[in-house]
Scaffold this motif. Structure first.
Motif, PDB file in Angstrom:
ATOM      1  N   CYS A  18       0.837  -1.208   0.000  1.00  0.00           N
ATOM      2  CA  CYS A  18       0.000   0.000   0.000  1.00  0.00           C
ATOM      3  C   CYS A  18       0.869   1.255   0.000  1.00  0.00           C
ATOM      4  CB  CYS A  18      -0.926  -0.006   1.223  1.00  0.00           C
ATOM      5  SG  CYS A  18      -2.015   1.417   1.328  1.00  0.00           S
ATOM      6  N   LEU A  19       1.893   1.265   0.837  1.00  0.00           N
ATOM      7  CA  LEU A  19       2.804   2.415   0.869  1.00  0.00           C
ATOM      8  C   LEU A  19       3.482   2.609  -0.478  1.00  0.00           C
ATOM      9  CD1 LEU A  19       4.479   2.046   4.362  1.00  0.00           C
ATOM     10  CD2 LEU A  19       3.036   3.946   3.608  1.00  0.00           C
ATOM     11  N   ALA A  20       3.925   1.523  -1.085  1.00  0.00           N
ATOM     12  CA  ALA A  20       4.599   1.625  -2.383  1.00  0.00           C
ATOM     13  C   ALA A  20       3.640   2.128  -3.462  1.00  0.00           C
ATOM     14  CB  ALA A  20       5.178   0.270  -2.780  1.00  0.00           C
ATOM     15  N   ALA A  21       2.425   1.628  -3.465  1.00  0.00           N
ATOM     16  CA  ALA A  21       1.450   2.012  -4.488  1.00  0.00           C
ATOM     17  C   ALA A  21       0.971   3.455  -4.332  1.00  0.00           C
ATOM     18  CB  ALA A  21       0.250   1.070  -4.448  1.00  0.00           C
ATOM     19  N   ASN A  22       1.066   3.986  -3.122  1.00  0.00           N
ATOM     20  CA  ASN A  22       0.548   5.330  -2.841  1.00  0.00           C
ATOM     21  C   ASN A  22       1.638   6.256  -2.305  1.00  0.00           C
ATOM     22  OD1 ASN A  22      -2.475   4.825  -3.225  1.00  0.00           O
ATOM     23  ND2 ASN A  22      -1.846   3.167  -1.860  1.00  0.00           N
ATOM     24  N   ALA A  23       2.866   6.031  -2.725  1.00  0.00           N
ATOM     25  CA  ALA A  23       4.010   6.778  -2.197  1.00  0.00           C
ATOM     26  C   ALA A  23       3.861   8.282  -2.362  1.00  0.00           C
ATOM     27  CB  ALA A  23       5.299   6.293  -2.857  1.00  0.00           C
ATOM     28  N   GLU A  24       3.358   8.728  -3.504  1.00  0.00           N
ATOM     29  CA  GLU A  24       3.209  10.172  -3.721  1.00  0.00           C
ATOM     30  C   GLU A  24       2.261  10.786  -2.704  1.00  0.00           C
ATOM     31  OE1 GLU A  24       2.291  11.338  -7.717  1.00  0.00           O
ATOM     32  OE2 GLU A  24       3.854  10.061  -8.550  1.00  0.00           O
ATOM     33  N   GLN A  25       1.159  10.126  -2.426  1.00  0.00           N
ATOM     34  CA  GLN A  25       0.200  10.642  -1.451  1.00  0.00           C
ATOM     35  C   GLN A  25       0.832  10.714  -0.062  1.00  0.00           C
ATOM     36  OE1 GLN A  25      -3.125   8.104  -0.365  1.00  0.00           O
ATOM     37  NE2 GLN A  25      -4.476   9.893  -0.263  1.00  0.00           N
ATOM     38  N   TYR A  26       1.543   9.671   0.334  1.00  0.00           N
ATOM     39  CA  TYR A  26       2.190   9.681   1.641  1.00  0.00           C
ATOM     40  C   TYR A  26       3.273  10.753   1.709  1.00  0.00           C
ATOM     41  CZ  TYR A  26      -0.304   5.576   3.128  1.00  0.00           C
ATOM     42  OH  TYR A  26      -1.302   4.709   3.487  1.00  0.00           O
ATOM     43  N   ASP A  27       4.058  10.896   0.656  1.00  0.00           N
ATOM     44  CA  ASP A  27       5.092  11.933   0.638  1.00  0.00           C
ATOM     45  C   ASP A  27       4.485  13.326   0.786  1.00  0.00           C
ATOM     46  OD1 ASP A  27       7.192  10.172   0.431  1.00  0.00           O
ATOM     47  OD2 ASP A  27       7.370  10.344  -1.748  1.00  0.00           O
ATOM     48  N   ARG A  28       3.316  13.524   0.227  1.00  0.00           N
ATOM     49  CA  ARG A  28       2.650  14.826   0.290  1.00  0.00           C
ATOM     50  C   ARG A  28       2.031  15.081   1.675  1.00  0.00           C
ATOM     51  NH1 ARG A  28      -1.070  13.765  -3.028  1.00  0.00           N
ATOM     52  NH2 ARG A  28      -2.901  13.893  -1.708  1.00  0.00           N
ATOM     53  N   LEU A  29       1.534  14.054   2.323  1.00  0.00           N
ATOM     54  CA  LEU A  29       0.774  14.232   3.555  1.00  0.00           C
ATOM     55  C   LEU A  29       1.566  14.059   4.849  1.00  0.00           C
ATOM     56  CD1 LEU A  29      -2.509  12.393   2.539  1.00  0.00           C
ATOM     57  CD2 LEU A  29      -2.191  14.856   2.812  1.00  0.00           C
ATOM     58  N   ILE A  30       2.588  13.240   4.839  1.00  0.00           N
ATOM     59  CA  ILE A  30       3.326  12.964   6.067  1.00  0.00           C
ATOM     60  C   ILE A  30       4.337  14.083   6.304  1.00  0.00           C
ATOM     61  CG2 ILE A  30       4.829  11.330   7.282  1.00  0.00           C
ATOM     62  CD1 ILE A  30       1.942  10.291   6.759  1.00  0.00           C
ATOM     63  N   VAL A  31       4.211  14.744   7.438  1.00  0.00           N
ATOM     64  CA  VAL A  31       5.077  15.878   7.771  1.00  0.00           C
ATOM     65  C   VAL A  31       6.450  15.370   8.189  1.00  0.00           C
ATOM     66  CG1 VAL A  31       5.354  17.804   9.383  1.00  0.00           C
ATOM     67  CG2 VAL A  31       3.121  17.311   8.403  1.00  0.00           C
ATOM     68  N   ARG A  32       7.473  16.030   7.690  1.00  0.00           N
ATOM     69  CA  ARG A  32       8.861  15.697   8.041  1.00  0.00           C
ATOM     70  C   ARG A  32       9.417  16.770   8.959  1.00  0.00           C
ATOM     71  NH1 ARG A  32       7.100  12.518   4.703  1.00  0.00           N
ATOM     72  NH2 ARG A  32       8.166  10.973   3.504  1.00  0.00           N
ATOM     73  N   PRO A  33      10.294  16.498   9.866  1.00  0.00           N
ATOM     74  CA  PRO A  33      10.811  15.165  10.184  1.00  0.00           C
ATOM     75  C   PRO A  33       9.745  14.338  10.893  1.00  0.00           C
ATOM     76  CG  PRO A  33      11.695  16.753  11.738  1.00  0.00           C
ATOM     77  CD  PRO A  33      10.877  17.529  10.739  1.00  0.00           C
ATOM     78  N   ASN A  34       9.818  13.048  10.679  1.00  0.00           N
ATOM     79  CA  ASN A  34       8.850  12.129  11.245  1.00  0.00           C
ATOM     80  C   ASN A  34       9.610  10.927  11.784  1.00  0.00           C
ATOM     81  OD1 ASN A  34       7.042   9.736  11.238  1.00  0.00           O
ATOM     82  ND2 ASN A  34       5.519  11.203  10.498  1.00  0.00           N
ATOM     83  N   ALA A  35       9.573  10.751  13.093  1.00  0.00           N
ATOM     84  CA  ALA A  35      10.337   9.674  13.731  1.00  0.00           C
ATOM     85  C   ALA A  35       9.892   8.300  13.241  1.00  0.00           C
ATOM     86  CB  ALA A  35      10.197   9.761  15.245  1.00  0.00           C
ATOM     87  N   PHE A  36       8.606   8.132  12.980  1.00  0.00           N
ATOM     88  CA  PHE A  36       8.121   6.826  12.533  1.00  0.00           C
ATOM     89  C   PHE A  36       8.551   6.527  11.105  1.00  0.00           C
ATOM     90  CE2 PHE A  36       5.367   8.009  16.030  1.00  0.00           C
ATOM     91  CZ  PHE A  36       5.513   6.891  16.832  1.00  0.00           C
ATOM     92  N   ALA A  37       8.553   7.541  10.247  1.00  0.00           N
ATOM     93  CA  ALA A  37       9.039   7.351   8.877  1.00  0.00           C
ATOM     94  C   ALA A  37      10.529   7.015   8.893  1.00  0.00           C
ATOM     95  CB  ALA A  37       8.768   8.591   8.034  1.00  0.00           C
TER      96      ALA A  37
END
Length: 149
Positions: A18-37
């Motif tokens: 799921c992460l691989a298929a939707n990488a662009e969406q996650y890159d846009r929405l997940i705020v960096r820095p992010n300890a879990f990422a």
């Protein structure tokens, strides 16, 4: 209550796809820095050589894969939760829904268990996203109230 390793491996594999298929969406929405990422990336990097050695699975490689799957499920729970909070209008992907439902209902992670992941999942992420949304709304309101020059 410990979740069976095969359940975690299945959730982990579906979550990774799921992460691989939707990488662009996650890159846009997940705020960096992010300890879990960041932890997720380190765990995946650690997992790659172990996975390659696990055919046929050695006992120690199997245990390492199970430990990695557990850690990745925790990381993905935080990432999937953040995505759902930042884009509530977007229906969750099926693997996200399955992983989050498991995370919330299996008994392994309880809202007040004192772990970092549950603190972030249930308290910090919702508060962080809400605070950022309020700041953006206030900034937009101030900008719309400024007289034109």
């Amino acid at each position: 209550m410990a979740t069976a390793p095969h359940v975690l491996r299945s959730l982990c594999a579906a979550g990774l796809r799921c992460l691989a298929a939707n990488a662009e969406q996650y890159d846009r929405l997940i705020v960096r820095p992010n300890a879990f990422a960041a932890h997720f990336a380190v765990t995946v990097a650690m997992l790659a050589p172990t996975a390659a050695l696990a055919n046929p699975p050695a006992a120690s490689a199997h245990e390492q894969l199970d430990d990695a799957a557990f850690m990745l499920v925790e990381d993905m729970a935080a990432l999937f939760r953040e995505r759902s909070l930042r884009a509530p209008e977007d229906a969750p992907h099926e693997p996200e829904q399955a992983l989050l439902a498991h995370f919330e209902r299996c008994g392994e992670w309880l809202p007040a268990d004192g772990t970092t992941i549950t603190d972030w999942y249930y308290v910090r992420l919702p508060a962080l996203v809400l605070a950022q949304l309020l700041r953006r709304t206030e900034a937009a309101t101030r900008a719309s109230c400024l007289p034109d020059s």
